[in-house]
Design a protein around this motif. Sequence first.
Motif, PDB file in Angstrom:
ATOM      1  N   PHE A   1      67.935  78.453  16.082  1.00 34.34           N
ATOM      2  CA  PHE A   1      68.013  77.374  15.097  1.00 34.34           C
ATOM      3  C   PHE A   1      68.884  77.801  13.929  1.00 34.34           C
ATOM      4  O   PHE A   1      69.781  77.070  13.489  1.00 34.34           O
ATOM      5  N   ASP A   2      68.683  79.014  13.435  1.00 35.42           N
ATOM      6  CA  ASP A   2      69.462  79.529  12.317  1.00 35.42           C
ATOM      7  C   ASP A   2      70.945  79.631  12.691  1.00 35.42           C
ATOM      8  O   ASP A   2      71.826  79.278  11.900  1.00 35.42           O
ATOM      9  N   ALA A   3      71.231  80.096  13.906  1.00 36.44           N
ATOM     10  CA  ALA A   3      72.626  80.215  14.349  1.00 36.44           C
ATOM     11  C   ALA A   3      73.286  78.842  14.455  1.00 36.44           C
ATOM     12  O   ALA A   3      74.460  78.677  14.085  1.00 36.44           O
ATOM     13  N   ALA A   4      72.546  77.869  14.954  1.00 35.68           N
ATOM     14  CA  ALA A   4      73.096  76.515  15.055  1.00 35.68           C
ATOM     15  C   ALA A   4      73.375  75.941  13.665  1.00 35.68           C
ATOM     16  O   ALA A   4      74.393  75.274  13.448  1.00 35.68           O
ATOM     17  N   LEU A   5      72.503  76.220  12.737  1.00 33.76           N
ATOM     18  CA  LEU A   5      72.727  75.766  11.364  1.00 33.76           C
ATOM     19  C   LEU A   5      73.974  76.410  10.770  1.00 33.76           C
ATOM     20  O   LEU A   5      74.768  75.754  10.089  1.00 33.76           O
TER      21      LEU A   5
END
Length: 723
Positions: A33-37
Amino acid sequence: MGHSLESMVIRHTYRLPFPTGPVGDGAVAARQFDAALMSVGFKLSADLLERLSGLSEGAVVDTAVRTLRTVREIVGDHVRHNVYFIDFPANVPDTFAFWTQCIIEALADDASREGTLQQLSSGVVDLLTLPSYGNYRHSYAEMLAAHDELTAAAGDRMTVLHTGGPLEDESTALYLALAGSTTPLGDDDLADLRALAAHCAHGPQPEAVPIRENRALINQARLGVGADLLVDTVTDVLRLACALSDGDVTLQEPTRFKALSRPVRRALLAGLDGVVAAAPAKLADVHAHREPFKRLGERLHPHEYPRWPHAAQVFAVARGEQQARSLDSRAEELFGMHDVTGAAELLRAAPGKLFRSLDRLLRMCLTQDEREAVVAAAEQVADRVSGRVLLSVREHLHNRPGETGERRVFVNRLGRAWVTSDERPPVLPDERKRLISALDAELRRRLPAPEHLLIDPDVLDVALPLSGKATASGLGVLPRGSLSPVDGELLRFFVHWKQTHRTTDYDLSALMLNADYSTRCWLSYTALTEVEGEHSGDITDAPDGASEFINLRLGAVRGTFIVPQVNIYAGEGFEEVEESFFGFMLRDADRQGRPFEPRTVRLKSELRGPGRVALPLAFLRGDDGRWRAKWLHLHLKGNPAANRVEENRVSVATLLRGIVEREYLTVRYLVDLMAGGTTTVTLWDGGSLPDAPVTYLGLARPDGLHPDSRVLTPENLRDLIPA
């Protein structure tokens, strides 16, 4: 409603309401999720990442899907940004060579050959009749394949999402903040307040609602749940009636009142009756809105309710059957008699009106005794004037010209601007200084005195948000008159629009001006390339949405000012299209990537306004060689069709000069008032943060700030404006 509330909280606060869900091992999903953000320029705070890791994988994934949808829309990545020239900014052709190629292709097309030959014989060719002009010649996927992936860089924007509380708590806090705002909200914020007021009608309510249009939306919600109305003027009831008819609660545009149910009619009439019974002089307020009151009376049928005789008086005044002299009319009579002292004494009963009339009163003064009376009256009632009005008058007096004939820039609540020569007599220096001193003292008294004020220096030149009316919503948007640093080698503007019904052609342009505001050059569909940069090509129809870009090498810009603008060439206006927004990106000169890269976006601003030419902001090169953005939020009326940068460059230069040369009250002014005494002021250099709570002022909340700190960023900077 839950998901829309969650999205609303994220947009306003950059806080993620902490999701409910089973505990588990969601660490892998949280990191994904953090990487996608990060691919769109956002990031989870360390605390939020840790807490999400303790939820189940399913709960994290559900949260990620909703949040990514919201942040992509915030930054403008929810649409497909294609370009006309597939290799943009590389291989953009010379303008006339490109037009010639379009003509050659039209002559090779059996369907367009004859018409093109006829136009050539007349000596004028309409570009819009050429089949290859103005329409995408490749798919979005083909455009993506033509560009290398953008590699991450330290200078990319990274907006941190922080840990929020439960959704209901976050929604209530946002409702109380918007409802209790001391400054008017913009249209988008008003729409959010309407939704929140309905959702929070049974919950905690703000201690005070100083802005009247906010009160109208809250009253609409209160009426729906049977709660007492917040009305103390007859105009409050009129605004509520407008809200019930989905009309304009600001009363700037006429509202077509809907048929109202008997319970609603009784509630409105009871509200009017109570106001007039308690203060009959408030009948005078009817005069300012006589026509709307007459039309409302036709819907309320006050003659059917004899138990509320005072309400019937409101409509009698509106029809001219009953006299109710207003304070304004009495003041105008005194002005007409040149009784300055009498007018000042009368207006003491309405301190806000007195302060708004100060310039006029002082211009009329013929003797020192009259000037003394006006200034003394202002000093005596300053503590009863709203902070917003005090700040507006303070800024006005600071910019008041010392002689006649200088330029005067007017900007109305919708951002429509015009310039005229200032022929007013000057206000004498002694009175100006005395009033400014009194205003500073009163504002200093009202401001908080935090123990420790931690400041990001970049926020000091942000103009105070005295009104949200003409400021568009979006990412990185600052109030008109603000200055913000621009650090990067490539500056890339973008505009995206999607028409609703009619063929619509928006044209992105950039005007370069010299230090004396004369024209240096421009980039547009009529000038695709210049030393400064390139235009991505003209798109003339947007049934599925369209984008245009301008790429600028800041080191090559020969002028002192860069003024991007969006011209409506044909079709629907900014308030008619399904969607339209403007923005800019910053990146290093040697970086590749797609034409639109979300993590390089510094600004994404909704395009809304009454004009046919939008001027969101300008870029100024300082004496130190650094570029800074100056926020304009202006609209030109323009022509009904065929607006072009070549035609409006003189008007744009004149308006820009008026905004650039005006000194706006900024955060720096309030910080100077708060400094001293028990307050410690620290300029934060981006390093370590204090372990104790602070009051933080900055463009964004830093990760790692003490959780009990008070945080003021552009999203809630209006909270700094004293009541």
